[in-house]
Design an enzyme around this catalytic site. Sequence first.
Site, short mmCIF file in Angstrom:
data_model
loop_
_atom_site.label_atom_id
_atom_site.label_comp_id
_atom_site.label_asym_id
_atom_site.label_seq_id
_atom_site.Cartn_x
_atom_site.Cartn_y
_atom_site.Cartn_z
N HIS A 1 23.38 67.07 61.05
CA HIS A 1 24.22 65.88 61.04
C HIS A 1 25.71 66.23 60.95
CE1 HIS A 1 20.39 63.86 60.11
NE2 HIS A 1 20.98 62.79 60.62
N GLY A 2 26.05 67.40 60.46
CA GLY A 2 27.46 67.77 60.38
C GLY A 2 27.68 68.93 59.45
#
Length: 468
Positions: free
Chosen positions: A326-327
């Site tokens: 997701h990051g």
Amino acid sequence: MLFPTVDFGIFFLIIFSVSWFLRERADSRKLLLLVSSYFFYGYWDWAFCLLLLFNAVVSYGGGLLIDGAGSDRRRKQVLALVVTVDLALLGYFKYAGFFMESLRELFFRIGLERDLPILEIILPVGISFFTFQSISYVVDVYRREIHATRSFSDLALYISFFPQLVAGPIVRAAHFMPQLEATPILTRLMMGKGLFLILIGMFKKMVLANYLATLYVDEIFIAPEQASSFELVMAVYAYAGQIYCDFSGYSDIAIGIAALLGYHFKRNFNQPYRSASLQEFWTRWHISLSQWLRDYLYIPLGGSRGGTVKTYRNLFLTMFLGGLWHGAAMTFVIWGTIHGLALIIERLLKIRRFVEHGLGRIVGVLVTFHIVCLAWIFFRANSLELALAYIEGITLGTTDIYLFTPFVAGLIALCAIGQFVPERSYERCYWTLSKAGTVGMMIIFALGMVAIQQIAPSGTAPFIYFQF
């Protein structure tokens, strides 16, 4: 190009009309859908179409080389090369800036100031989703679950098909590509399904998610130290509703658009907050990603083979890497870690035996939901410091009310009710809608869209998962 806009409405009406005019001419229809998908993606930035095309070329060539390789060693080498190229591109766009900034900070702390380049990297919309589809294609060819396609345009369309290009659901080649070979048919039931899913998806996004975000969630998460414990808790509940309505709303619209074009996509969300365990939650939340992580990460790591310790290790690594996907931020790592540890604890305690029926299931639903909400704090917070401040604020036990209103409470309640309506309610709704006939369905759809437009807040907010 965003779904809830006039631009997309005009774009889709043209593609819908022309694609059905070409339904008996398969090659022309697929070429139309391919060109329109690149136009849709290029609406943000045409330069990224080159990345999408490069991804398709690598997957196409890799699939043919794997299929035609004479030895398993050669097949593995080609697979490793293709996956490495895909992940390298994904890693560069998602993580290069973060690692350069971390390196600069490290040098500063140890007294070795260096002039490192500042990378201004724009993240291509949907890169994670079309990368995952590309990887699944070459892996499935390697596993001999499908044959490599000889049609480059078919593969390019599979990777770029505009309804699900930028935020899923992640579609498997074995499920979608055979549909490209068949003559599409738009039955009344498929039309009812498509129109209903678009309506419910628009309502979730434009009304529920956008109101929860603008009236409450964004304000609380920006400055959690200024909110009471009560409002902090309510904002987590509101965010749980917001992210569900935002993401499942996009999936509903994507599946509905695909249905109107004659293609069937599997459901991507199935009332996840009624889950009585984290294991059940991940069979109901973002189902296509959960299954992708299971088939292309958890099982290759060893799955549940090799004993208890290795099973727990594989579970944890899968969720940890899912968080990192997701990051590049500690907040996402902690989000994945919470889910990974919770899944391990559930297995250790054999929770599934106690939450199948009755009171045990009620307790399981409440506990699971609050574990998910705890993880959502880290997922939503802009920094680890804000997330920790948020949790600290909850522990203070204050009850002042500043932003929480009956309207916000009603939105949260409506989100909650939607999780516990009878299963297969969607199917009953679009079956009922189909009984209105073609003209009736169009009238109901038009009235529904007008009503949503009238009651929704002004402005068009992008979908949350566009950033991933």
